[in-house]
Design a protein around this motif. Sequence first.
Motif, PDB file in Angstrom:
ATOM      1  N   UNK A 110       6.038  17.531 -19.463  1.00 30.12           N
ATOM      2  CA  UNK A 110       6.142  16.265 -18.441  1.00 30.12           C
ATOM      3  C   UNK A 110       4.797  16.164 -18.158  1.00 30.12           C
ATOM      4  N   UNK A 111       4.377  14.905 -18.400  1.00 26.01           N
ATOM      5  CA  UNK A 111       3.155  14.255 -18.089  1.00 26.01           C
ATOM      6  C   UNK A 111       2.857  13.876 -16.790  1.00 26.01           C
ATOM      7  N   UNK A 112       1.700  14.282 -16.187  1.00 25.45           N
ATOM      8  CA  UNK A 112       1.203  13.851 -14.872  1.00 25.45           C
ATOM      9  C   UNK A 112       0.076  12.883 -15.209  1.00 25.45           C
ATOM     10  N   UNK A 113       0.353  11.733 -14.814  1.00 26.03           N
ATOM     11  CA  UNK A 113      -0.506  10.446 -14.984  1.00 26.03           C
ATOM     12  C   UNK A 113      -1.011   9.903 -13.796  1.00 26.03           C
ATOM     13  N   UNK A 114      -2.357   9.318 -13.830  1.00 21.61           N
ATOM     14  CA  UNK A 114      -2.628   8.460 -12.688  1.00 21.61           C
ATOM     15  C   UNK A 114      -2.716   7.030 -13.041  1.00 21.61           C
ATOM     16  N   UNK A 115      -2.061   6.226 -12.353  1.00 22.34           N
ATOM     17  CA  UNK A 115      -2.010   4.713 -12.508  1.00 22.34           C
ATOM     18  C   UNK A 115      -3.418   4.191 -12.585  1.00 22.34           C
ATOM     19  N   UNK A 116      -3.740   3.253 -13.437  1.00 24.77           N
ATOM     20  CA  UNK A 116      -4.880   2.595 -13.361  1.00 24.77           C
ATOM     21  C   UNK A 116      -4.623   0.993 -13.165  1.00 24.77           C
TER      22      UNK A 116
ATOM     23  N   UNK B 234       9.065 -12.492  -6.338  1.00 26.90           N
ATOM     24  CA  UNK B 234       8.761 -11.027  -6.985  1.00 26.90           C
ATOM     25  C   UNK B 234       7.254 -10.962  -7.292  1.00 26.90           C
ATOM     26  N   UNK B 235       6.705  -9.812  -6.875  1.00 25.32           N
ATOM     27  CA  UNK B 235       5.198  -9.241  -6.929  1.00 25.32           C
ATOM     28  C   UNK B 235       5.373  -8.300  -7.983  1.00 25.32           C
ATOM     29  N   UNK B 236       4.279  -8.439  -9.016  1.00 24.90           N
ATOM     30  CA  UNK B 236       4.295  -7.220 -10.158  1.00 24.90           C
ATOM     31  C   UNK B 236       2.923  -6.793 -10.040  1.00 24.90           C
ATOM     32  N   UNK B 237       2.883  -5.465 -10.080  1.00 25.58           N
ATOM     33  CA  UNK B 237       1.609  -4.804 -10.220  1.00 25.58           C
ATOM     34  C   UNK B 237       1.511  -3.733 -11.352  1.00 25.58           C
ATOM     35  N   UNK B 238       1.151  -4.521 -12.418  1.00 24.11           N
ATOM     36  CA  UNK B 238       1.034  -3.497 -13.638  1.00 24.11           C
ATOM     37  C   UNK B 238      -0.157  -2.453 -13.645  1.00 24.11           C
ATOM     38  N   UNK B 239       0.029  -1.297 -14.547  1.00 20.65           N
ATOM     39  CA  UNK B 239      -0.788  -0.480 -14.303  1.00 20.65           C
ATOM     40  C   UNK B 239      -0.800   0.343 -15.720  1.00 20.65           C
ATOM     41  N   UNK B 240      -1.983   0.774 -16.273  1.00 16.45           N
ATOM     42  CA  UNK B 240      -1.849   1.603 -17.572  1.00 16.45           C
ATOM     43  C   UNK B 240      -1.937   2.956 -17.004  1.00 16.45           C
ATOM     44  N   UNK B 241      -1.622   4.095 -17.964  1.00 19.27           N
ATOM     45  CA  UNK B 241      -1.522   5.463 -17.481  1.00 19.27           C
ATOM     46  C   UNK B 241      -2.555   6.247 -17.875  1.00 19.27           C
ATOM     47  N   UNK B 242      -3.359   6.972 -17.155  1.00 22.45           N
ATOM     48  CA  UNK B 242      -4.286   8.020 -17.325  1.00 22.45           C
ATOM     49  C   UNK B 242      -3.954   9.449 -17.439  1.00 22.45           C
ATOM     50  N   UNK B 243      -3.684   9.935 -18.617  1.00 28.15           N
ATOM     51  CA  UNK B 243      -3.200  11.506 -18.699  1.00 28.15           C
ATOM     52  C   UNK B 243      -4.119  12.513 -17.752  1.00 28.15           C
ATOM     53  N   UNK B 244      -3.325  13.033 -16.997  1.00 29.58           N
ATOM     54  CA  UNK B 244      -4.037  13.931 -16.163  1.00 29.58           C
ATOM     55  C   UNK B 244      -3.888  15.341 -16.683  1.00 29.58           C
TER      56      UNK B 244
ATOM     57  N   UNK C 292       0.962  -1.232   0.013  1.00 25.55           N
ATOM     58  CA  UNK C 292      -0.161  -0.001   0.124  1.00 25.55           C
ATOM     59  C   UNK C 292       0.976   1.360  -0.120  1.00 25.55           C
ATOM     60  N   UNK C 293       2.016   1.374   0.951  1.00 21.01           N
ATOM     61  CA  UNK C 293       2.922   2.502   0.848  1.00 21.01           C
ATOM     62  C   UNK C 293       3.521   2.541  -0.632  1.00 21.01           C
ATOM     63  N   UNK C 294       4.050   1.474  -1.024  1.00 22.95           N
ATOM     64  CA  UNK C 294       4.697   1.850  -2.528  1.00 22.95           C
ATOM     65  C   UNK C 294       3.506   2.200  -3.432  1.00 22.95           C
ATOM     66  N   UNK C 295       2.340   1.644  -3.421  1.00 22.96           N
ATOM     67  CA  UNK C 295       1.526   2.066  -4.445  1.00 22.96           C
ATOM     68  C   UNK C 295       1.039   3.603  -4.411  1.00 22.96           C
ATOM     69  N   UNK C 296       0.995   3.912  -3.055  1.00 26.24           N
ATOM     70  CA  UNK C 296       0.541   5.300  -2.704  1.00 26.24           C
ATOM     71  C   UNK C 296       1.755   6.149  -3.401  1.00 26.24           C
ATOM     72  N   UNK C 297       3.092   6.057  -3.031  1.00 26.31           N
ATOM     73  CA  UNK C 297       4.213   6.764  -3.494  1.00 26.31           C
ATOM     74  C   UNK C 297       4.149   7.016  -4.827  1.00 26.31           C
ATOM     75  N   UNK C 298       3.820   5.806  -5.617  1.00 29.15           N
ATOM     76  CA  UNK C 298       3.891   5.628  -6.889  1.00 29.15           C
ATOM     77  C   UNK C 298       2.871   6.371  -7.636  1.00 29.15           C
ATOM     78  N   UNK C 299       1.670   6.425  -7.091  1.00 29.65           N
ATOM     79  CA  UNK C 299       0.634   7.030  -7.659  1.00 29.65           C
ATOM     80  C   UNK C 299       0.734   8.706  -7.260  1.00 29.65           C
ATOM     81  N   UNK C 300       1.392   8.957  -6.126  1.00 36.74           N
ATOM     82  CA  UNK C 300       1.876  10.415  -5.911  1.00 36.74           C
ATOM     83  C   UNK C 300       2.538  11.165  -6.867  1.00 36.74           C
ATOM     84  N   UNK C 301       3.716  10.195  -6.877  1.00 33.79           N
ATOM     85  CA  UNK C 301       5.084  10.463  -7.830  1.00 33.79           C
ATOM     86  C   UNK C 301       4.488  10.698  -9.171  1.00 33.79           C
TER      87      UNK C 301
END
Length: 186
Positions: free
Chosen positions: A122-128, A105-115, A7-16
């Motif tokens: 520089x693109x701001x994106x939200x991971x889906x 190894x755990x993988x959490x793939x995502x697609x990027x939604x352009x914000x 959860x911490x890692x996903x939140x950090x990646x979402x924010x970044x």
Amino acid sequence: MWDALVSVAKNAYTAGLGEGTVPRPLIMPLVHGELVGMIWARPLKGGQDALTGIAELANIAAAAGADEVVLAWETHDVATACELPVVAPAPCLNMVLAHRDGHVLHQFPYSEELLSLSPEGRASVAPDWRPAPAPQPDAELVPPIQAAVNFSFIPLELDHPSPFGVTVVLMEEDGYRVRLTEAFAF
């Protein structure tokens, strides 16, 4: 503990990603199940510097006497920085839970939604976040992550009264971002 670290890692990646940046590779060492802290790689130049900078994340785990480590990194970001081929899935947040005798190894793939796009492009994106594939015991890891896993469990032999403290200070001086838990703060 694992779910909290994911959860911490996903939140950090979402924010970044929302700010237009991919967070740097991260190590979270644990000693007897207790989190030592979170340590992000220093600013990395391409090629050998990136390989070395990521592998050196292990220093703090080794100095703390970690018996487990969790490393997190983004597939495309590490491949590009280290001049390695991009291996699917990408984009993907990867997390490896490692012990002395193996890793998963755990993988959490995502697609990027352009914000938005900044004036500099520089693109701001939200991971889906997409469905995660099954965890992969002892899966092949990219070389700098494998090196960090390997070196995390080799004790540092420093002639200093506080090997952990001096390692933290030296890593911070080199540009690593170190955030220790209260139990390991000095």
